[in-house]
Motif scaffolding. Structure first.
Motif, PDB file in Angstrom:
ATOM      1  N   UNK A 147      33.714 -26.551  86.498  1.00  0.00           N
ATOM      2  CA  UNK A 147      33.390 -26.871  85.721  1.00  0.00           C
ATOM      3  C   UNK A 147      31.760 -26.749  85.579  1.00  0.00           C
ATOM      4  N   UNK A 148      30.803 -26.760  86.514  1.00  0.00           N
ATOM      5  CA  UNK A 148      29.531 -25.633  86.389  1.00  0.00           C
ATOM      6  C   UNK A 148      29.503 -24.843  86.819  1.00  0.00           C
ATOM      7  N   UNK A 185      34.043 -15.560  86.217  1.00  0.00           N
ATOM      8  CA  UNK A 185      33.946 -14.093  86.672  1.00  0.00           C
ATOM      9  C   UNK A 185      33.566 -14.518  88.561  1.00  0.00           C
ATOM     10  N   UNK A 186      33.000 -13.858  89.316  1.00  0.00           N
ATOM     11  CA  UNK A 186      32.765 -13.288  90.136  1.00  0.00           C
ATOM     12  C   UNK A 186      32.806 -15.530  90.844  1.00  0.00           C
ATOM     13  N   UNK A 187      31.505 -15.995  90.619  1.00  0.00           N
ATOM     14  CA  UNK A 187      30.949 -17.419  90.892  1.00  0.00           C
ATOM     15  C   UNK A 187      32.953 -18.596  90.499  1.00  0.00           C
ATOM     16  N   UNK A 188      33.588 -18.599  88.973  1.00  0.00           N
ATOM     17  CA  UNK A 188      34.579 -19.220  89.194  1.00  0.00           C
ATOM     18  C   UNK A 188      35.443 -18.564  90.006  1.00  0.00           C
ATOM     19  N   UNK A 189      36.076 -17.351  90.757  1.00  0.00           N
ATOM     20  CA  UNK A 189      36.784 -17.153  91.508  1.00  0.00           C
ATOM     21  C   UNK A 189      36.378 -17.652  92.834  1.00  0.00           C
ATOM     22  N   UNK A 190      35.217 -17.599  93.025  1.00  0.00           N
ATOM     23  CA  UNK A 190      34.954 -17.406  94.363  1.00  0.00           C
ATOM     24  C   UNK A 190      35.262 -19.012  94.148  1.00  0.00           C
ATOM     25  N   UNK A 191      34.570 -19.851  93.371  1.00  0.00           N
ATOM     26  CA  UNK A 191      35.479 -21.309  93.756  1.00  0.00           C
ATOM     27  C   UNK A 191      36.665 -21.909  93.790  1.00  0.00           C
ATOM     28  N   UNK A 223      38.373 -28.177  78.464  1.00  0.00           N
ATOM     29  CA  UNK A 223      37.247 -28.802  78.479  1.00  0.00           C
ATOM     30  C   UNK A 223      36.399 -27.069  78.065  1.00  0.00           C
ATOM     31  N   UNK A 224      36.566 -25.923  78.553  1.00  0.00           N
ATOM     32  CA  UNK A 224      36.386 -24.460  78.166  1.00  0.00           C
ATOM     33  C   UNK A 224      36.686 -24.217  76.439  1.00  0.00           C
ATOM     34  N   UNK A 232      22.467 -25.039  86.485  1.00  0.00           N
ATOM     35  CA  UNK A 232      22.495 -23.493  87.660  1.00  0.00           C
ATOM     36  C   UNK A 232      21.439 -24.749  88.808  1.00  0.00           C
ATOM     37  N   UNK A 233      21.264 -25.826  88.694  1.00  0.00           N
ATOM     38  CA  UNK A 233      20.642 -25.930  89.948  1.00  0.00           C
ATOM     39  C   UNK A 233      21.613 -26.813  90.568  1.00  0.00           C
ATOM     40  N   UNK A 234      22.081 -27.277  90.069  1.00  0.00           N
ATOM     41  CA  UNK A 234      23.776 -28.095  90.564  1.00  0.00           C
ATOM     42  C   UNK A 234      24.382 -27.196  90.856  1.00  0.00           C
ATOM     43  N   UNK A 235      24.551 -26.347  90.405  1.00  0.00           N
ATOM     44  CA  UNK A 235      25.474 -25.122  91.499  1.00  0.00           C
ATOM     45  C   UNK A 235      24.418 -24.667  92.704  1.00  0.00           C
TER      46      UNK A 235
END
Length: 196
Positions: free
Chosen positions: A14-15, A120-126, A149-150, A177-180
């Motif tokens: 989610x983050x 995106x890349x971040x979501x796919x990596x996660x 949720x989205x 962003x800080x949590x991420x």
């Protein structure tokens, strides 16, 4: 199924998905369409994002095996990508922002809204990290819960923007962003310790 692992995975994805930051791009584009077509536009966006995440979750493992990528190799790479993603958000470096001149509005649902802004890349990596760490069931459940949720957040985007205001939306974005960034560092640290 470990409930704690599932909750951690849901929060982590989610983050990274951060649908709140997609709202300012989604609303102006959707408003260019007639009201009767906006629901279909949102459905297309969500289905495209689900397809991207599921495809990488299911076949990403086989691709890595073919390329000879190990679990720790992937974890370090995923952590670095997430860290870069977090830093870009903190310092307002736009990635994949929609163009102002829209020629085909309905195609904007897939690119850039579904990907790379949402999936995106971040979501796919996660999702790949979750798949490696906790297995397919948790990864797939995590994807669907986050996509629901989205969907709800984007559907209520007009009201959210009005309620939060410009400064409120910015505050939520920076906080996430800080949590991420913290998640990214923890992934890199765990991977390096495993390698050592």
């Amino acid at each position: 199924m470990n409930t704690r692992e599932l909750i951690n995975s849901i929060i982590m994805l989610f983050v990274v998905l951060d649908p709140f930051t997609v709202v300012p791009f989604y609303i102006p584009t959707a408003n260019l369409l007639p009201k009767e077509k906006r629901k279909k536009f949102l459905n297309t966006l969500i289905l495209a994002a689900v397809f991207m995440l599921l495809a990488f979750t299911i076949i990403g493992d086989y691709i890595f095996k073919i390329l000879g990528v190990t679990f720790n190799d992937f974890r370090v790479a995923a952590g670095l990508i997430l860290l870069v993603y977090a830093i870009s958000s903190l310092f307002d470096i736009e990635i994949g922002a929609p163009k102002n001149n829209i020629e085909d509005i309905e195609k904007e649902a897939i690119v850039p809204l579904a990907t790379p802004l949402l999936a995106g890349p971040g979501s796919i990596s996660t999702v790949l990290y979750i798949r490696y760490s906790y297995g397919y069931p948790i990864a797939i459940i995590t994807i669907f819960i986050n996509i629901v949720l989205a969907y709800l957040i984007l559907y209520a985007g007009q009201y959210i923007l009005k309620y939060l205001g410009e400064h409120g939306a910015l505050l939520v974005d920076k906080f996430m962003s800080l949590i991420l960034a913290g998640f990214a560092i923890s992934i890199i640290r765990a991977s390096i310790m495993s390698i050592i």
